[in-house]
Enzyme design. Structure first.
Site, mmCIF file in Angstrom:
data_model
loop_
_atom_site.group_PDB
_atom_site.id
_atom_site.type_symbol
_atom_site.label_atom_id
_atom_site.label_comp_id
_atom_site.label_asym_id
_atom_site.label_seq_id
_atom_site.Cartn_x
_atom_site.Cartn_y
_atom_site.Cartn_z
ATOM 1 N N LYS A 133 -7.775 1.610 2.999
ATOM 2 C CA LYS A 133 -7.509 3.012 3.369
ATOM 3 C C LYS A 133 -8.750 3.863 3.110
ATOM 4 C CE LYS A 133 -3.809 6.409 2.519
ATOM 5 N NZ LYS A 133 -2.576 6.583 1.716
ATOM 6 N N CYS A 183 -1.594 5.300 6.789
ATOM 7 C CA CYS A 183 -0.922 6.551 6.466
ATOM 8 C C CYS A 183 -1.781 7.801 6.643
ATOM 9 C CB CYS A 183 -0.330 6.463 5.054
ATOM 10 S SG CYS A 183 1.056 7.610 4.839
ATOM 11 N N GLU A 193 3.343 0.589 4.358
ATOM 12 C CA GLU A 193 2.347 0.816 3.293
ATOM 13 C C GLU A 193 2.962 0.474 1.930
ATOM 14 O OE1 GLU A 193 1.356 4.969 2.697
ATOM 15 O OE2 GLU A 193 -0.584 4.470 1.805
HETATM 16 O O1 LIG Z 1 -0.334 12.696 5.317
HETATM 17 C C1 LIG Z 1 0.788 12.785 4.809
HETATM 18 O O2 LIG Z 1 1.479 13.784 4.924
HETATM 19 C C2 LIG Z 1 1.377 11.660 4.045
HETATM 20 C C3 LIG Z 1 0.344 10.692 3.601
HETATM 21 C C4 LIG Z 1 0.834 9.667 2.679
HETATM 22 O O3 LIG Z 1 1.956 9.671 2.231
HETATM 23 C C5 LIG Z 1 -0.058 8.555 2.365
HETATM 24 O O4 LIG Z 1 -1.246 8.599 2.730
HETATM 25 O O5 LIG Z 1 0.400 7.596 1.755
#
Ligand SMILES: O=C(O)CCC(=O)C(=O)O
Length: 273
Positions: free
Chosen positions: A114, A155, A43
């Site tokens: 996302k 993510c 990401e």
């Molecule tokens: O869900 C998480 O704990 C981390 C999510 C995160 O870092 C993101 O979505 O970029």
């Protein structure tokens, strides 16, 4: 092709877009040298993971230097490339956290914006607000490739089992999550979530993370991971910069589903509200 090698480029991300692009290109070549036919980046691989920096690093699809570099790499190596994610700007000026996916000829065959933005306030831990600068995507992403059907999400999207299940009901055999978990939720939830999505859905699950950059404001947890449909860990990294290599055998998806016909035993009429 049902058996092939996958490579995850767990790269360190710095505050220099050109350097990040050069590093990605170099590590993609390393993954290819290791036999990978499917290569995945993390990401926000061209930009530090900081909301206020996303607008500065954002680019449009047409003529965007990062998107062009990814297309060239996919074509040059003849691979399927899931280009992690980058800040993408649309014509209206909205910015998304977007993953671009390319085929062996370098053609853009899909993209995922996302869906679930990471807006959290964990006391004494992580405070992050993606929605300060980002707009959420509004659809699932299923990409049919010569290697199999890929479901791509980013993510925080991994925390939503409904999203994964929808991709799987649409035909996904491999769920791919470019991600950047941090030092608080990483150790607590990263492996658990990826293995849960694999066992829920009887698919391969791949989490592609950045390496830890000790100088960065946001400290990535690393630990890129490949999990099989029985939820066995096939390969996992530490926090260092490295290419994680694993073998995918899509016949195992069918085998596990035949032995334990979970998806056939669903009762959607009972779950609906
Ligand atoms: O869900 C998480 O704990 C981390 C999510 C995160 O870092 C993101 O979505 O970029």
């Amino acid at each position: 092709m049902s058996v092939f090698t996958v490579g995850i480029c767990q790269m360190g991300v710095v505050a220099d877009k050109q350097a990040n692009m050069a590093k990605a290109s170099h590590m993609i070549a390393e993954a290819v040298a290791g036999g990978s036919r499917l290569v995945i980046l993390p990401e926000m691989f061209n930009c530090p993971y900081q909301s206020e920096l996303f607008p500065q690093y954002a680019e449009t699809v047409a003529g965007g230097p990062t998107v062009s570099m990814l297309a060239e790499c996919a074509a040059k190596h003849g691979i399927i490339l899931v280009g992690g994610s980058i800040p993408e700007k649309d014509e209206a000026g909205n910015i998304y956290n977007t993953s671009f996916i390319f085929d062996e000829r370098g053609h853009l065959i899909g993209h995922h914006r996302k869906v679930h933005l990471f807006d959290v306030n964990i006391k004494g831990g992580t405070v992050f607000q993606e929605s300060k600068t980002l707009t959420a995507g509004n659809r699932i992403t299923l990409v049919k490739t010569s290697l199999g059907n890929l479901g791509v999400a980013i993510c925080y999207d991994v925390r939503f089992p409904e999203l994964a299940r929808t991709m799987v009901l649409e035909g996904a055999e491999i769920l791919i999550y470019p991600a950047a978990f941090g030092p608080v939720t990483g150790p607590a939830h990263w492996e658990l979530l990826l293995r849960a999505r694999a066992v829920d859905n009887q698919v391969y699950v791949i989490g592609a993370a950045p390496a830890l950059n000790a100088a960065a404001e946001y400290k990535a947890y690393g630990h890129s991971l490949i999990v099989d449909p029985w939820s066995r860990i096939l390969a996992v990294a530490g926090v260092e910069e490295t290419v994680v290599i694993g073998k995918i055998d899509l016949r195992i998806v069918g085998k596990v589903r035949e032995e334990l016909p979970l998806l056939q035993h669903r009762k959607p009429a009972i779950y609906e509200r």
